[in-house]
Design a protein around this motif. Structure first.
Motif, PDB file in Angstrom:
ATOM      1  N   LYS A   1       0.849  -1.186   0.000  1.00 14.60           N
ATOM      2  CA  LYS A   1       0.000   0.000   0.000  1.00 14.60           C
ATOM      3  C   LYS A   1       0.888   1.241   0.000  1.00 14.60           C
ATOM      4  O   LYS A   1       1.796   1.347   0.830  1.00 14.60           O
ATOM      5  N   TYR A   2       0.631   2.130  -0.941  1.00 13.52           N
ATOM      6  CA  TYR A   2       1.421   3.348  -1.070  1.00 13.52           C
ATOM      7  C   TYR A   2       0.522   4.559  -0.898  1.00 13.52           C
ATOM      8  O   TYR A   2      -0.661   4.519  -1.248  1.00 13.52           O
TER       9      TYR A   2
ATOM     10  N   LYS B   1      -7.786   1.634  -4.908  1.00 13.09           N
ATOM     11  CA  LYS B   1      -7.259   2.993  -4.790  1.00 13.09           C
ATOM     12  C   LYS B   1      -8.286   3.903  -4.147  1.00 13.09           C
ATOM     13  O   LYS B   1      -9.492   3.633  -4.196  1.00 13.09           O
ATOM     14  N   ALA B   2      -7.795   4.964  -3.541  1.00 15.05           N
ATOM     15  CA  ALA B   2      -8.662   6.002  -2.990  1.00 15.05           C
ATOM     16  C   ALA B   2      -7.984   7.330  -3.305  1.00 15.05           C
ATOM     17  O   ALA B   2      -6.791   7.498  -3.074  1.00 15.05           O
ATOM     18  N   ILE B   3      -8.754   8.242  -3.885  1.00 20.44           N
ATOM     19  CA  ILE B   3      -8.199   9.536  -4.266  1.00 20.44           C
ATOM     20  C   ILE B   3      -9.013  10.628  -3.598  1.00 20.44           C
ATOM     21  O   ILE B   3     -10.221  10.730  -3.824  1.00 20.44           O
TER      22      ILE B   3
ATOM     23  N   VAL C   1      -2.900   3.825  -2.921  1.00 17.72           N
ATOM     24  CA  VAL C   1      -2.948   2.751  -3.907  1.00 17.72           C
ATOM     25  C   VAL C   1      -2.550   1.423  -3.267  1.00 17.72           C
ATOM     26  O   VAL C   1      -1.532   1.341  -2.574  1.00 17.72           O
ATOM     27  N   THR C   2      -3.357   0.398  -3.486  1.00 15.37           N
ATOM     28  CA  THR C   2      -2.994  -0.953  -3.060  1.00 15.37           C
ATOM     29  C   THR C   2      -2.750  -1.781  -4.310  1.00 15.37           C
ATOM     30  O   THR C   2      -3.617  -1.866  -5.183  1.00 15.37           O
ATOM     31  N   THR C   3      -1.560  -2.364  -4.405  1.00 12.72           N
ATOM     32  CA  THR C   3      -1.160  -3.082  -5.617  1.00 12.72           C
ATOM     33  C   THR C   3       0.034  -3.981  -5.336  1.00 12.72           C
ATOM     34  O   THR C   3       0.737  -3.782  -4.331  1.00 12.72           O
ATOM     35  N   ASP C   4       0.274  -4.951  -6.228  1.00 14.38           N
ATOM     36  CA  ASP C   4       1.500  -5.751  -6.106  1.00 14.38           C
ATOM     37  C   ASP C   4       2.604  -5.176  -6.991  1.00 14.38           C
ATOM     38  O   ASP C   4       3.696  -5.724  -7.066  1.00 14.38           O
TER      39      ASP C   4
END
Lengths: 68, 68
Positions: free
Chosen positions: A2-3, A30-32, A41-44
């Motif tokens: 998570k960034y 994602k949440a903006i 952002v949640t991603t691999d």
């Protein structure tokens, strides 16, 4: 992973632009927030990949970090 | 070559984002009108290179053409 990024966004068009490039990149979640100037952002995908994608929008990225 | 694109921009932040990516690309000359939703670029770079750079901002490109 998570960034979180602090990105200068001044209208809904700015926000939608970020949303669009993150969709294209294929992030999981994602949440903006325009009010908080925050993109989460949640991603691999690697941190730098996400950062570069956001930078290519031409928006100013003030800071960024890995949250968890 | 001179290209013209119709790009959806809703605030000065949108306009500045386009300006920034075109500067990074290193185009010779450009004019961006928020009122006309028009981005005009003079460069020796190919049309598709300029188009892709603008698209990566996440802004909607409604149309584009080579002007001269």
């Amino acid at each position: 992973m998570k960034y979180s990024f602090n990105v200068v966004m001044t209208c809904d068009g700015c926000k939608n632009a970020i949303d669009r490039v993150l969709n294209r990149l294929g992030v999981e979640e994602k949440a903006i927030s325009l009010a908080a100037q925050e993109v989460t952002v949640t991603t691999d995908k690697p941190y730098d990949t996400v950062l570069q994608t956001i930078k290519k929008t031409g928006k100013e990225v003030r800071s960024g970090k890995t949250v968890e």
